[in-house]
Write a protein that holds these residues in place. Structure first.
Motif, PDB file in Angstrom:
ATOM      1  N   ALA A  63       0.767  -1.216  -0.083  1.00  0.00           N
ATOM      2  CA  ALA A  63      -0.155  -0.030  -0.140  1.00  0.00           C
ATOM      3  C   ALA A  63       0.848   1.083  -0.100  1.00  0.00           C
ATOM      4  O   ALA A  63       1.893   1.367   1.093  1.00  0.00           O
ATOM      5  CB  ALA A  63      -1.018   0.009   1.327  1.00  0.00           C
ATOM      6  N   ASP A  65       2.605   4.686   0.773  1.00  0.00           N
ATOM      7  CA  ASP A  65       2.511   5.621   1.988  1.00  0.00           C
ATOM      8  C   ASP A  65       3.758   6.245   1.925  1.00  0.00           C
ATOM      9  O   ASP A  65       4.877   6.009   2.418  1.00  0.00           O
ATOM     10  CB  ASP A  65       2.191   4.879   3.334  1.00  0.00           C
ATOM     11  N   ARG A  73       3.675   0.564   2.620  1.00  0.00           N
ATOM     12  CA  ARG A  73       3.269  -0.297   3.912  1.00  0.00           C
ATOM     13  C   ARG A  73       2.940  -1.713   3.299  1.00  0.00           C
ATOM     14  O   ARG A  73       2.066  -2.098   2.722  1.00  0.00           O
ATOM     15  CB  ARG A  73       1.884   0.034   4.442  1.00  0.00           C
ATOM     16  N   TYR A 171      -4.000   0.826   5.495  1.00  0.00           N
ATOM     17  CA  TYR A 171      -3.142   0.399   4.633  1.00  0.00           C
ATOM     18  C   TYR A 171      -2.613  -1.126   4.773  1.00  0.00           C
ATOM     19  O   TYR A 171      -1.791  -1.806   4.106  1.00  0.00           O
ATOM     20  CB  TYR A 171      -1.615   1.268   4.884  1.00  0.00           C
ATOM     21  N   TRP A 175      -7.199  -1.812   3.134  1.00  0.00           N
ATOM     22  CA  TRP A 175      -6.537  -1.526   1.550  1.00  0.00           C
ATOM     23  C   TRP A 175      -6.599  -2.709   0.933  1.00  0.00           C
ATOM     24  O   TRP A 175      -6.889  -2.552  -0.709  1.00  0.00           O
ATOM     25  CB  TRP A 175      -5.261  -0.875   1.738  1.00  0.00           C
TER      26      TRP A 175
END
Length: 414
Positions: A63, A65, A73, A171, A175
């Motif tokens: 994810a 970030d 993440r 995340y 996600w």
């Protein structure tokens, strides 16, 4: 291969699992929001560690970030192929941990595992050793008991190591479900070893609906000696907090023995600073509430009642009140008759000689996201629940015993 062969492998690999706990703990996986760098280093270590031991079917779902190290993440999936691709078993643990908190309360370095002997055998002390590295290590050890001995389970087993569980899963599993909607199937079964009790007798199948809210009350600042020239936002905010606590508790008052406590809770919690000195009437006041609501009550109904109470306070004091839901999660329960619940009950009975019972909890887990997606999931483990505490520990026998339960599940025909 017999059960004794698999269990024997688990019992012989105590040094391996202590070493894994030690290496994982050395790599703090704290969310950027809590002052950390995320799970990057911990995930990279675990990925290589699994490869080196024969678990090579690995997939990363990262994810984005920007705040985190590596800019992502990471969420990691390890697959142990099965004979029949139907009815897959997932075991999901999380990579992130919370900060250690007040350093003076720790008797040792929280990032260095300390091994001690006690009445219940060996315990390992360090941040994350129980939450959630106990479940993570148990799932890995169970998988290795098959892979290392050339055993193919009846159905695929997937170990999922997610990010961001401690800060809301934006995340992590949330996600994943939004960005990889085909990852899970409706007949998948998911065990989440991230909660339990010292005997391993409770299987969490349901959660209360979760609502976190920030309330901002705006009045008019004035001198402390002239409240007539201002509007006290703190006074109005305090009245609002009491009215919400009492009014919501009365309006949503039914009970359900599945949960403990068996009623909905509406608690004022965090309070932000307003004015820095005593003799000023504050013109703005901010507080937060943590609400854990029985699943029979939709969050929309609670928000409607909040609006009504808010209007009463605004009219009484002449203030303006705004609120923002920070988390809002409704949770569908897993049936106590679901196949996963029955299989897990049998495995716990076989390994620990304990009869299980289904429960609901007020705390939030990643299980809510999966249940809401129509996938049966349960939270289970044999643990003392020292998560987030100073001197967090795990009992080594719990890691080994839970690994046996997981191995038993992996080998079950379904």
């Amino acid at each position: 291969m017999s059960k004794e062969t698999i269990f024997g492998f688990i019992e012989k690999n105590v040094p391996l699992i202590i070493a894994l706990e030690t290496e994982l703990t050395k790599r703090p996986a704290i969310a950027p929001e809590s002052g950390g760098e995320g799970e990057w280093e911990k995930c990279r270590f675990l990925e290589q560690w699994l490869k080196d031991r024969g678990i090579t079917a690995l997939e990363r779902l990262d994810a984005p970030d920007k705040q985190a190290k590596g800019g992502v993440r990471p969420n990691l999936i390890a697959t142990i192929p099965g004979k029949n691709d139907a009815k897959r078993l997932w075991i999901m643990s999380h990579l992130d941990v919370v900060p250690p908190g007040e350093a003076s309360l720790w008797k040792s370095d929280p990032w260095q595992v300390v091994q001690q002997e006690g009445p219940r055998g060996t315990v390992l002390i360090g941040r994350g050793v129980e939450d959630n590295q106990q479940g993570l290590c148990s799932s890995v050890l169970a998988a290795l008991s098959l892979i290392s001995q050339g055993i193919t389970p009846p159905h695929p087993v997937k170990l999922l190591f997610v990010a961001d569980e401690e800060m809301g899963s934006a995340y992590g599993i949330d996600w994943i479900l939004k960005n990889h909607p085909g990852l899970f199937r409706g007949d998948d079964m998911i065990l989440i070893p991230d909660g339990g009790d010292p005997r391993g007798e409770t299987i969490e199948i349901a959660e209360k609906n979760l609502l976190w809210v920030r309330f901002t009350t705006t009045g008019s600042q004035a001198h402390g000696s002239r409240p007539d020239q201002g509007i006290n936002a703190h006074l109005a905010g305090a009245d609002l907090a009491v009215r919400l606590h009492e009014g919501l508790s009365k309006q949503f008052s039914e009970r359900d023995p599945l949960f403990e406590p068996d009623y909905s809770t509406f608690q004022p919690t965090k309070k932000e600073a307003n004015v820095p000195n005593i003799n000023t009437i504050p013109g703005e006041d901010v507080f937060y509430m943590d609400m854990r609501i029985l699943p029979r009550y939709p969050i929309k109904a609670v928000l409607t009642e909040i609006d009504r109470i808010k209007g009463e306070v605004e009219a009484k004091y002449g203030v303006k009140i705004a609120y923002t839901p920070l988390q809002s999660v409704e949770s569908r329960p897993t049936s106590p008759e679901a196949p996963l619940v029955k299989l897990l009950s049998g495995a716990v009975r076989e390994v620990y000689g304990v009869e299980t019972r289904p429960i609901g909890i007020g705390g939030g887990t990643v299980g809510a996201y999966l249940r809401n997606a129509g996938i049966d999931s349960v939270v289970w483990g044999r643990m003392d629940d020292t998560a987030h505490q100073p001197n967090e520990y795990t009992v080594l026998e719990n890691i080994l015993g839970d690994a046996k339960v997981m191995a038993f599940l992996m080998m079950e025909e379904r």
